[in-house]
Motif scaffolding. Structure first.
Motif, mmCIF file in Angstrom:
data_model
loop_
_atom_site.group_PDB
_atom_site.id
_atom_site.type_symbol
_atom_site.label_atom_id
_atom_site.label_comp_id
_atom_site.label_asym_id
_atom_site.label_seq_id
_atom_site.Cartn_x
_atom_site.Cartn_y
_atom_site.Cartn_z
ATOM 1 N N ILE A 99 -29.686 52.979 23.664
ATOM 2 C CA ILE A 99 -28.341 52.454 23.899
ATOM 3 C C ILE A 99 -28.183 51.168 23.082
ATOM 4 N N TYR A 100 -27.091 51.050 22.351
ATOM 5 C CA TYR A 100 -26.864 49.818 21.593
ATOM 6 C C TYR A 100 -26.896 48.619 22.550
ATOM 7 N N PRO A 101 -27.657 47.559 22.216
ATOM 8 C CA PRO A 101 -27.716 46.389 23.094
ATOM 9 C C PRO A 101 -26.345 45.829 23.449
ATOM 10 N N SER A 102 -25.409 45.862 22.518
ATOM 11 C CA SER A 102 -24.072 45.336 22.795
ATOM 12 C C SER A 102 -23.364 46.155 23.875
ATOM 13 N N SER A 103 -23.557 47.478 23.848
ATOM 14 C CA SER A 103 -22.941 48.344 24.859
ATOM 15 C C SER A 103 -23.576 48.108 26.223
ATOM 16 N N LEU A 104 -24.897 47.975 26.240
ATOM 17 C CA LEU A 104 -25.601 47.741 27.502
ATOM 18 C C LEU A 104 -25.207 46.392 28.099
ATOM 19 N N ALA A 105 -25.100 45.384 27.246
ATOM 20 C CA ALA A 105 -24.723 44.053 27.725
ATOM 21 C C ALA A 105 -23.332 44.071 28.352
ATOM 22 N N LYS A 106 -22.414 44.815 27.764
ATOM 23 C CA LYS A 106 -21.053 44.888 28.297
ATOM 24 C C LYS A 106 -21.027 45.526 29.682
ATOM 25 N N LEU A 107 -21.907 46.503 29.913
ATOM 26 C CA LEU A 107 -21.978 47.163 31.214
ATOM 27 C C LEU A 107 -22.551 46.254 32.291
ATOM 28 N N LEU A 108 -23.547 45.472 31.934
ATOM 29 C CA LEU A 108 -24.267 44.669 32.922
ATOM 30 C C LEU A 108 -23.629 43.310 33.190
ATOM 31 N N GLU A 109 -22.861 42.826 32.243
ATOM 32 C CA GLU A 109 -22.338 41.453 32.321
ATOM 33 C C GLU A 109 -21.552 41.134 33.594
ATOM 34 N N PRO A 110 -20.714 42.057 34.131
ATOM 35 C CA PRO A 110 -19.885 41.678 35.288
ATOM 36 C C PRO A 110 -20.658 41.465 36.591
#
Length: 273
Positions: free
Chosen positions: A198-209
């Motif tokens: 999974i692209y790190p940027s995509s994973l970060a967007k999912l986990l950030e909230p």
């Protein structure tokens, strides 16, 4: 697990317990079916949604947090796992064909959810259609595969399992709902299965909230060894797994045998500190 939290884990000071993916998976009697998602319903071989909620409640009341193994890189392939004599037959096929191992029997999840090749629309929790997965340009029904490992691991189907387009806003919304559902139940820790795909940027967007207690990403040894920039980006999100840790610990405890001569490893015990 809930009973173990109340009777042992909490009393002896364990901080958390890791549980397998709780979402609905394909039908089968082998461990890896838990990593073949059929939907995002909390209905699995491990129990029902109500049982999962009770387990989380029992553990947290005992002072033990719950870490869920998350499978958010892919969905299940359209293959049967059970019965054994028809394992790897294509299900939901257009026609029965014993020679090519195809059956019109529908692909099913543990809770009875039906799905087809690259299409998971049987529950309101999923609603993943062919556009929800990475695919070749102009062909929604085909994609590159892994292996071979020289292919793009972020975009290709791992072992024929349709690779979720985690960059797509609609897919991000579906995955976020699943993660938030777990968080609302009381899950405070995640292990991200196949995080290296999974692209790190995509994973970060999912986990950030979510203000999670802890997250760990599954990254394979060859990524750790040869992709320092990938590791740098991953560590901006959370810690990563180290598959070779157990091997290194074993090498410290076990004496070496080289060219017919035993060598004591006792002096290396300090490396464990």
């Amino acid at each position: 697990v809930g009973r173990e939290c109340k009777n042992y884990l909490g009393r002896t000071g364990f901080d958390f317990v890791q549980v397998p993916p709780p979402q609905e998976h394909v039908v089968g009697d082998v461990w890896w079916v838990r990593y073949r998602p059929a939907s995002f319903l909390l209905e699995s071989r491990g129990g029902s949604r109500e049982e999962f909620e009770q387990m989380v409640k029992d553990c947290r009341e005992s002072g033990v947090e719950v870490m869920v193994d998350l499978v958010i890189n892919h969905m299940a392939a359209n293959w049967l796992v059970s019965p054994y004599e028809r394992r790897n037959w294509v299900c939901s096929a257009e026609a029965d064909d014993e020679k090519t191992h195809k059956t019109t029997e529908p692909c099913k999840g543990w809770a009875g959810t039906k799905f087809q090749y690259r299409s998971f629309t049987d529950t309101k929790e999923s609603q993943l259609n062919k556009k929800s997965f990475h695919h070749y340009a102009g062909n929604l029904m085909a994609n590159c595969e892994l292996p071979p490992w020289s292919n793009n691991r972020y975009l290709c189907d791992l072992f024929n399992m349709p690779d979720l387009d985690t960059e797509r806003p609609e897919v991000q919304i579906i995955l976020s709902r699943y993660l938030l559902d777990l968080y609302d139940i009381g899950v405070t820790m995640f292990r991200i299965d196949a995080a290296g795909h999974i692209y790190p940027s995509s994973l970060a967007k999912l986990l950030e909230p979510m203000p999670l207690e802890y997250v760990v990403q599954e990254l394979y040894p060859h990524i750790i060894a040869f992709e320092p920039e990938t590791i740098r980006k991953a560590k901006l999100i959370s810690p990563i797994t180290d598959f070779l840790y157990g091997q290194r610990v074993t090498q410290i405890f076990i004496d070496a045998y080289t060219n017919g001569v035993w060598a004591s490893r006792s002096k290396h015990f300090g490396e464990l500190a």
